[in-house]
Design a protein around this motif. Structure first.
Motif, PDB file in Angstrom:
ATOM      1  N   LEU A   1      82.700  -2.195 114.059  1.00 31.66           N
ATOM      2  CA  LEU A   1      83.674  -3.055 114.741  1.00 31.66           C
ATOM      3  C   LEU A   1      84.617  -2.212 115.599  1.00 31.66           C
ATOM      4  CD1 LEU A   1      84.568  -5.951 115.139  1.00 31.66           C
ATOM      5  CD2 LEU A   1      86.052  -5.699 113.147  1.00 31.66           C
ATOM      6  N   GLU A   2      85.036  -1.057 115.085  1.00 26.49           N
ATOM      7  CA  GLU A   2      85.895  -0.165 115.870  1.00 26.49           C
ATOM      8  C   GLU A   2      85.157   0.361 117.096  1.00 26.49           C
ATOM      9  OE1 GLU A   2      87.426   2.880 113.295  1.00 26.49           O
ATOM     10  OE2 GLU A   2      88.811   1.498 112.310  1.00 26.49           O
ATOM     11  N   ARG A   3      83.887   0.689 116.953  1.00 29.87           N
ATOM     12  CA  ARG A   3      83.094   1.126 118.107  1.00 29.87           C
ATOM     13  C   ARG A   3      82.954  -0.003 119.115  1.00 29.87           C
ATOM     14  NH1 ARG A   3      79.955   4.227 114.176  1.00 29.87           N
ATOM     15  NH2 ARG A   3      80.357   6.403 114.643  1.00 29.87           N
ATOM     16  N   PHE A   4      82.763  -1.205 118.598  1.00 29.04           N
ATOM     17  CA  PHE A   4      82.674  -2.397 119.443  1.00 29.04           C
ATOM     18  C   PHE A   4      83.962  -2.552 120.256  1.00 29.04           C
ATOM     19  CE2 PHE A   4      83.493  -6.995 119.768  1.00 29.04           C
ATOM     20  CZ  PHE A   4      82.347  -7.432 120.414  1.00 29.04           C
ATOM     21  N   LYS A   5      85.107  -2.491 119.582  1.00 27.69           N
ATOM     22  CA  LYS A   5      86.403  -2.622 120.255  1.00 27.69           C
ATOM     23  C   LYS A   5      86.595  -1.518 121.290  1.00 27.69           C
ATOM     24  CE  LYS A   5      88.930  -4.478 116.279  1.00 27.69           C
ATOM     25  NZ  LYS A   5      89.987  -4.127 115.294  1.00 27.69           N
ATOM     26  N   SER A   6      86.290  -0.287 120.907  1.00 28.41           N
ATOM     27  CA  SER A   6      86.530   0.826 121.820  1.00 28.41           C
ATOM     28  C   SER A   6      85.604   0.755 123.035  1.00 28.41           C
ATOM     29  CB  SER A   6      86.399   2.163 121.100  1.00 28.41           C
ATOM     30  OG  SER A   6      85.093   2.372 120.638  1.00 28.41           O
ATOM     31  N   ASN A   7      84.387   0.294 122.843  1.00 28.40           N
ATOM     32  CA  ASN A   7      83.465   0.121 123.967  1.00 28.40           C
ATOM     33  C   ASN A   7      84.021  -0.925 124.938  1.00 28.40           C
ATOM     34  OD1 ASN A   7      81.074   0.453 125.467  1.00 28.40           O
ATOM     35  ND2 ASN A   7      79.843   0.497 123.628  1.00 28.40           N
ATOM     36  N   PHE A   8      84.571  -1.997 124.397  1.00 30.87           N
ATOM     37  CA  PHE A   8      85.185  -3.007 125.244  1.00 30.87           C
ATOM     38  C   PHE A   8      86.420  -2.449 125.957  1.00 30.87           C
ATOM     39  CE2 PHE A   8      82.837  -6.580 123.311  1.00 30.87           C
ATOM     40  CZ  PHE A   8      82.543  -7.274 124.469  1.00 30.87           C
ATOM     41  N   ILE A   9      87.194  -1.637 125.272  1.00 29.80           N
ATOM     42  CA  ILE A   9      88.382  -1.052 125.896  1.00 29.80           C
ATOM     43  C   ILE A   9      87.985  -0.209 127.102  1.00 29.80           C
ATOM     44  CG2 ILE A   9      90.233   0.660 125.587  1.00 29.80           C
ATOM     45  CD1 ILE A   9      90.459  -0.425 122.655  1.00 29.80           C
ATOM     46  N   GLY A  10      87.038   0.687 126.909  1.00 25.40           N
ATOM     47  CA  GLY A  10      86.582   1.532 128.014  1.00 25.40           C
ATOM     48  C   GLY A  10      86.020   0.715 129.161  1.00 25.40           C
ATOM     49  N   SER A  11      85.261  -0.311 128.832  1.00 16.47           N
ATOM     50  CA  SER A  11      84.682  -1.175 129.863  1.00 16.47           C
ATOM     51  C   SER A  11      85.766  -1.946 130.608  1.00 16.47           C
ATOM     52  CB  SER A  11      83.711  -2.176 129.235  1.00 16.47           C
ATOM     53  OG  SER A  11      82.644  -1.517 128.616  1.00 16.47           O
TER      54      SER A  11
END
Length: 169
Positions: A63-73
């Motif tokens: 979930l944290e990777r999911f959030k961080s991927n969205f942040i970068g995007s």
């Protein structure tokens, strides 16, 4: 015999991670092959980035990777809507991504966010300059969602099996 095989699979973090990666790769690759015009390599890459190899706290980490991927995007998309990608805007994007990750308490996953940022800002796009950020954001987001679903759904299978065999989760 089947019990022994199942017990070995659910007690091995390496096998569980490999199974998740295989599922993610197969889904991402099928999308990539069926829709070659959509640049879905980034979806495939994002799926693998979201799947967590750690046995403990796999859902939380994914979930944290999911959030961080969205942040970068999202940072990359926001920047590309207003400025042209140059070395300075990319460096500003890196700083902004790190700060936003800190604000959302996912700084430990900032490297995933930075990869998403670079995918969107640096990689040449086949689509027009105006459409590219939206399109790349969508493909990365799709990969994040698929990767997270793989982790959640496989956890729903592995958790009861671990409980059945007395393996701590």
């Amino acid at each position: 015999m089947l019990d022994t095989i199942l017990k070995r699979i659910v007690s091995s973090p390496v096998l569980i991670y490999a199974i998740r990666c295989f599922i993610g790769f197969l889904i991402g690759y099928q999308l990539y092959v069926y829709f070659p015009e959509l640049e879905l390599f980034w979806t495939l890459l994002s799926i693998i980035l979201v799947i967590s190899p750690e046995e403990k706290d796999t859902r939380r980490l994914s979930l944290e990777r999911f959030k961080s991927n969205f942040i970068g995007s999202a940072v990359a998309l926001g920047l590309l809507l207003f400025v042209e990608p140059t070395i300075y805007t990319i460096m500003f994007g890196i700083l902004l991504t790190i700060v936003v990750c800190r604000l959302f308490k996912v700084l430990n996953m900032a490297r995933v966010a930075l990869v998403a940022l670079l995918i969107i800002m640096v990689e040449p796009h086949d689509t027009s300059w105006v459409e590219a950020p939206f399109f790349r954001f969508g493909t990365v987001a799709l990969g994040c969602i698929i990767g997270l679903l793989i982790v959640v759904l496989t956890s729903m299978i592995f958790r009861p099996l671990k409980k059945k065999y007395g393996i701590p989760y």
